[in-house]
Design a protein around this motif. Sequence first.
Motif, PDB file in Angstrom:
ATOM      1  N   ALA A 130      -4.176   1.554 -17.821  1.00  0.00           N
ATOM      2  CA  ALA A 130      -2.925   1.048 -17.254  1.00  0.00           C
ATOM      3  C   ALA A 130      -1.896   0.832 -18.360  1.00  0.00           C
TER       4      ALA A 130
ATOM      5  N   ASP B 131      -6.129   2.210  -1.478  1.00  0.00           N
ATOM      6  CA  ASP B 131      -6.692   0.923  -1.906  1.00  0.00           C
ATOM      7  C   ASP B 131      -7.059   0.040  -0.722  1.00  0.00           C
TER       8      ASP B 131
ATOM      9  N   LYS C  55      -9.022  -4.697 -12.111  1.00  0.00           N
ATOM     10  CA  LYS C  55      -8.248  -5.043 -13.310  1.00  0.00           C
ATOM     11  C   LYS C  55      -9.134  -5.320 -14.531  1.00  0.00           C
TER      12      LYS C  55
ATOM     13  N   ASN D  36      -0.706  -8.479  -7.347  1.00  0.00           N
ATOM     14  CA  ASN D  36      -0.209  -7.311  -6.619  1.00  0.00           C
ATOM     15  C   ASN D  36       0.381  -6.223  -7.524  1.00  0.00           C
ATOM     16  N   SER D  37       0.187  -6.369  -8.814  1.00  0.00           N
ATOM     17  CA  SER D  37       0.775  -5.405  -9.746  1.00  0.00           C
ATOM     18  C   SER D  37      -0.240  -4.376 -10.217  1.00  0.00           C
ATOM     19  N   LYS D  38       0.198  -3.146 -10.235  1.00  0.00           N
ATOM     20  CA  LYS D  38      -0.635  -2.065 -10.760  1.00  0.00           C
ATOM     21  C   LYS D  38      -0.774  -2.182 -12.268  1.00  0.00           C
ATOM     22  N   ASN D  39       0.223  -2.758 -12.909  1.00  0.00           N
ATOM     23  CA  ASN D  39       0.264  -2.813 -14.370  1.00  0.00           C
ATOM     24  C   ASN D  39       0.195  -4.248 -14.883  1.00  0.00           C
TER      25      ASN D  39
ATOM     26  N   TYR E  53       0.835  -1.177   0.000  1.00  0.00           N
ATOM     27  CA  TYR E  53       0.000   0.000   0.000  1.00  0.00           C
ATOM     28  C   TYR E  53       0.878   1.237   0.000  1.00  0.00           C
TER      29      TYR E  53
END
Length: 748
Positions: free
Chosen positions: A176, A18, A117, A204-207, A9
Motif C-alpha cells: 500500500a 471486499d 491492513k 475505511n481507507s485503502k492507504n 465498495y
Amino acid sequence: MTKKKKKIYKKKGNVVKDLTKNIFRVLKEDNEKSYNYKQIAAKLKISDTDGKNQIIKKLAELTATKEIKEIDKGKFQVNIDRKYSIGKLDVTSTGNGYFVTDDYEDDIFIPNINLGKGMHNDTVKAFVYKRRNGKKYEADVVEIVTRAKTEFVGVLQKNKNKNFGFVIADNNKMYADIFVSENKMNGAEHGDKVQAKITDWPKNSKNPFGKITTVLGKPGDHNTEMHAILLEYDLPFEFEAAIEKEAEKLPIEITKEEISKRRDMRKDLTFTIDPKDAKDFDDALSFTKLENGNYEIGIHIADVSHYLAPKTILDDEAYKRATSVYLVDRVVPMLPEMLSNGVCSLRPNEEKLTFSAVFELNEKAQIINEWFGRTVTYSDQRFAYEEAQYLIEQNANTITSPEAVTAELKCTIPSNVSITDASYEVAPEIVEATLKLDKLAKILRKKRMKEGAISFDRVEVKFNLDAAANPVGVFFKESKDANKLIEEFMLLANRKVAEFIGFSKGKATNKTFIYRVHDEPNVDKLASLQNMIHKFGYKINTDTKETTSESLNQLLSDVHGKAEANMIETLTIRTMSKAVYTTQNIGHYGLAFDYYSHFTSPIRRYPDVMTHRLLQHYLDGGETPKAAKYEEKSKHSSNREELASKAERSSIKYMQVKYMQDHKEAIFEGVITGVTEWGIYVEISSNKCEGMVRIRDVKSDYYVFDEKQYAIIGQSTKKRYQLGDDVKIQVKKADLERKHLDFNLIEN
C-alpha cells in the motif's frame, strides 16, 4: 457544491468488491447483535437486487466455513468460538501473504483482501479455516498485535494540485502506498526519495496515512541510495552529536595503576594482520618461542569493555546498533570513531589495553596451557593480508624451518602488495613468527575439517570505485593462507573462551554466557539441495551427521572454480540453519564445535562486549547472573545482525546494477541459476551479477515452465533452457530503484 458521499465498495462488473471484509465489519460492530441480509445491505448501502443476492450467497459461504453462525433463521453473528491463532505475517511481492504460526505445520495462504491492513513481519491474530474444497487452509487477519515496521523509504509522488501525495515504498512487500498531506511533507518535493512514518490507518481507507520524517535526496544519487538502504533496514548512518561528544571525553591515557592490574605483554612480539583498507584493528597476535620448544601464542583483543561502561549513552548506542555495517563503499561503525579507530584500535607502535586468550602450543598444535584475562600490549607491526600472504608464499620454498631464518634473509615486501607507499623491511623474527603461525593454523584447520567442520571458502565480489564512488571494475576476493591463519586463531580463542565458561570437569556448568550457536541443516532443505545438484552431476550423502558434513565439503571442493560454483555454494548455505546468539548452548554445527562464542571483535559486535564482561565477571569469582536479560540482548543482537546482512547484500546488488548500466552493449557469458514460471535467472560468470530473462522475452518459441525439470521448454522446437545451462545474455534494463537487472537472451 457538496461532494457526494463516497460508497465504501466498488464494483467490477456486477461483483461487489471486499464483500467478506465489509460483512465482517458490520457484524463486528456489536458481537452480541445479530443481523439479517437486509440490515447488512442497508449498512453497506447496497440497494440493488444483484448486490443483495451476493450478500445472501456470501453469508451462506461464511456460515459453511463457520466464520459466522446463524443464531436464528436468517440472522447472523460473528462466530466467537472460531479458531484463532497468533503468528507472523509474511507478505509476498504480489501483495498476498502467508500466516506463519506454531499452531500449524505449514504456512497458510492469505489472499490480499484478507490481510486486514497487516504488513510484512507483523505479529497478527488470524482466523484459520479450510477453503471451500476442504483440502487447503486459508487465513483471515482479524487483529494486528504488534507492528514490525512503521517507517518506509520510498519516492514521493505529489498529485497535480500538490496538496497531497503518496510515498511509493521501495520495499516490494509494502503493498500500500502511504498517503501524505501537504503539511506533513517536511519540505519534500515531487520525486524526492524520503523516509515516511505511518501514523494512522483509518478503518475505511485503502492507504495508511503518514508523515515524511527524512528527505534523503533525488533517486539515483549515490549517497541518497546508500542512506536509503540503511534506513530501509532501520540502520543509522551517523552518530548524534551527544554521542560523539561523550566519546571525546573518554580518558585515553594508560596509567601505571591500570597496567598494574593487568598482565604486561608489551615486550612480547606482537603484530596485526587485517585488510589493507582497515581502520579499526581489534585483534593482534603475539608469538614467543619457549625454552621447552613450545610456542606461547596470544590472541589479543581490544578491551572495549574498559571504555564502554554499562548504563551510559555510549553503551546504550552500541547496544542499539549491535553491529557495524559494511556497505560496498563505507563502514557504519557500532562505536564512534574516537573508540573504533582511535583509543581501542590496536595500531602499530602504540600501547593498548587488551583482553587476551594466551595458549601454549606444541609443534602438533596441541594446547598445553591456556590463560584468559586483561593485558596491556604493544603492536610491533601492522600487516595487510597481502603482505602476510607474500611472506608465506615467497618463503615457503626458501626455508625448511623457522630456525633457518637469519638476518641475511631478504624480507622486503614489494610496494605493489604493500599498504605503504614504498617497500619496507620486516624483521626476521616477524617472518619466523608468521611462518610458524601459518603452519600451526593449517594443523588446526585440518583437525577441524576432520571433525566435521564445513568449509565455506566463498569468493567475495568487490568493486573498484572511482572518487565519486562509481563502480569502474569488479574483482573477486578469495580467502588465502594469511586470511585462514587469522581465522584459525580467532576460532581457537572463541572456542576456548566458551569452553572455559561453559564446560568444567567433564560437564556443562550452566553459567549464563553468550554463545554463538548453529543448528544442524534442515532435512527438507537438504533433500531440495540434493535434487538441484543432481542436475549438475553432484550428490550428497545425508545418512548421518558425519556423512552429511563430509559430502557437503566434498561438494564445495568439487564445484570450486566452476561456473556453477556461486549458485551451488549459495544453495548449500541456504540449507544451513542461521547462526544466532543465545544463552542456550547447542553447539556450532558448521564449525564442528560443542562450545563457541564471539570474543574477538568487540569493536564491531556488541555480543563480544557482553562476552568480555561476563568472562571478567567469572574471573573475578562472580555468581552466574540471570539468563533472561542476556537472552533478550542476544535476540536483539541476532536481529540487528540479520538486518545489517540484508543491507550489505542490498548495497552490493545496487552497485552491481549501477555497474551494468554502463555495459548494456556488451554480451556476457553466464549460467542459469534459477528457473521460475515467469523466467530464468542468469548469473554473469565474469562479475557474478544476476538478472532475469523474462519468459515473454524469449522470442524463438512459446516457452512454458517445467517445474520438475527446473527448465523452460519451447512448445514447438522442444528447446530447453535448464538450471545450470551456459547461456549468453545482454543487459535489457538496469533498474537502480528496484535494484534489478533484466537480461535479453542471446539465442543460437
